[in-house]
Design an enzyme around this catalytic site. Structure first.
Site, PDB file in Angstrom:
ATOM      1  N   THR A   1      -4.402   6.590  37.897  1.00  0.00           N
ATOM      2  CA  THR A   1      -3.374   6.196  36.930  1.00  0.00           C
ATOM      3  C   THR A   1      -3.815   4.917  36.220  1.00  0.00           C
ATOM      4  O   THR A   1      -4.637   4.157  36.735  1.00  0.00           O
ATOM      5  CB  THR A   1      -2.003   6.031  37.618  1.00  0.00           C
ATOM      6  OG1 THR A   1      -2.134   5.083  38.670  1.00  0.00           O
ATOM      7  CG2 THR A   1      -1.509   7.362  38.165  1.00  0.00           C
TER       8      THR A   1
ATOM      9  N   THR B   1      -2.681   1.657  35.198  1.00  0.00           N
ATOM     10  CA  THR B   1      -2.635   0.291  35.723  1.00  0.00           C
ATOM     11  C   THR B   1      -3.456   0.181  36.999  1.00  0.00           C
ATOM     12  O   THR B   1      -4.199  -0.792  37.193  1.00  0.00           O
ATOM     13  CB  THR B   1      -1.175  -0.137  35.983  1.00  0.00           C
ATOM     14  OG1 THR B   1      -0.458  -0.063  34.743  1.00  0.00           O
ATOM     15  CG2 THR B   1      -1.087  -1.549  36.534  1.00  0.00           C
ATOM     16  N   CYS B   2      -3.350   1.172  37.845  1.00  0.00           N
ATOM     17  CA  CYS B   2      -4.063   1.167  39.119  1.00  0.00           C
ATOM     18  C   CYS B   2      -5.575   1.168  38.907  1.00  0.00           C
ATOM     19  O   CYS B   2      -6.311   0.451  39.580  1.00  0.00           O
ATOM     20  CB  CYS B   2      -3.657   2.374  39.957  1.00  0.00           C
ATOM     21  SG  CYS B   2      -1.872   2.568  40.148  1.00  0.00           S
ATOM     22  N   SER B   3      -6.046   1.967  37.972  1.00  0.00           N
ATOM     23  CA  SER B   3      -7.478   2.145  37.741  1.00  0.00           C
ATOM     24  C   SER B   3      -8.084   1.068  36.852  1.00  0.00           C
ATOM     25  O   SER B   3      -9.289   0.818  36.926  1.00  0.00           O
ATOM     26  CB  SER B   3      -7.739   3.510  37.090  1.00  0.00           C
ATOM     27  OG  SER B   3      -7.362   4.546  37.952  1.00  0.00           O
TER      28      SER B   3
END
Length: 182
Positions: free
Chosen positions: A53, A55-57
Site C-alpha cells: 500500500t 504510505t506503507c511502501s
C-alpha cells in the site's frame, strides 16, 4: 495494549527460504511464536494496514529500513514490520522493497492484531480486516513505549500517519536514552 503490557502469545505461520526444498519456490512452512521473535530482545514493532500500500511502501517501511543503524545505536536489536497479510504476500513485499534490516511478520489470520486490540474493518477499501497503524518499543515481550495513530475506527475514510513514523519512534528512543544517561 499499552505501555507495560505483555504481547499476546500466538503462532505465526511463516514461509522461510530453504534451498533443500528445490524448485522455483524453495520455501517451507515454519511456525514462529511470539517468544521466538521477542524474548530477550529490545525491538521496534510496527504494524500497518497492508503490504504494497502507498504510505506503507513509500514512507513507513523504507524509513525503518534505511534508519536501522540509528535504531541500533539506541539499543534496538531488531525491527519487525507486521501486517494482516499472509506469509506469501509479506515475503514478496520484503523482496520488492529489498529489505535487509527489517523482518516482516505475517499475521495472516489477524489473531495477534486482534489480541492487541488493533484489528479494524477496512471494507470501505476492499481490504476486509486489517491492522490499525501502530508502533511499539518492545523489551523482552513487554511494551516499553506505545505509538498509535489517532482515530482508531472501522472503515476510517483516511489513513493517518505520523505518530508511528520512524522519525517519531527514533526521537522517543533518543529522548528516553538521554534521560537514562542523565
Amino acid at each position: 495494549m499499552k505501555t507495560g503490557a505483555s504481547l499476546p502469545n500466538v503462532i505465526f505461520h511463516t514461509r522461510v527460504r530453504d534451498e533443500a526444498v528445490g524448485g522455483p519456490n524453495p520455501y517451507r512452512w515454519q511456525d514462529m511464536t511470539t517468544a521466538a521473535y521477542f524474548a530477550g530482545k529490545r525491538v521496534v514493532l510496527f504494524s500497518l494496514p497492508g503490504a504494497f500500500t502507498p504510505t506503507c511502501s513509500t514512507y513507513q517501511l523504507p524509513g525503518f529500513e534505511n534508519g536501522f543503524a540509528d535504531f541500533q545505536n539506541q539499543g534496538i536489536d531488531a525491527i519487525y514490520c507486521m501486517s494482516v497479510n499472509d506469509s506469501f504476500v509479506m515475503n514478496k513485499w520484503a523482496e520488492a522493497q529489498g529489505l535487509k534490516n527489517v523482518t516482516v511478520i505475517p499475521d495472516g489470520s489477524g489473531e495477534f492484531t486482534r489480541k492487541m486490540g488493533m484489528l479494524v474493518d477496512k471494507d470501505n477499501l476492499g481490504f476486509g480486516f486489517r491492522s490499525w497503524r501502530y508502533a511499539a518499543i518492545v523489551n523482552d515481550g513487554k511494551i516499553e513505549a506505545w505509538f498509535e495513530e489517532p482515530g482508531l475506527m472501522d472503515n476510517c475514510p483516511e489513513d493517518p500517519y505520523g505518530v508511528t513514523s520512524p522519525e517519531t519512534v527514533l526521537n522517543w528512543l533518543v529522548a528516553a536514552n538521554s534521560e537514562v544517561a542523565a
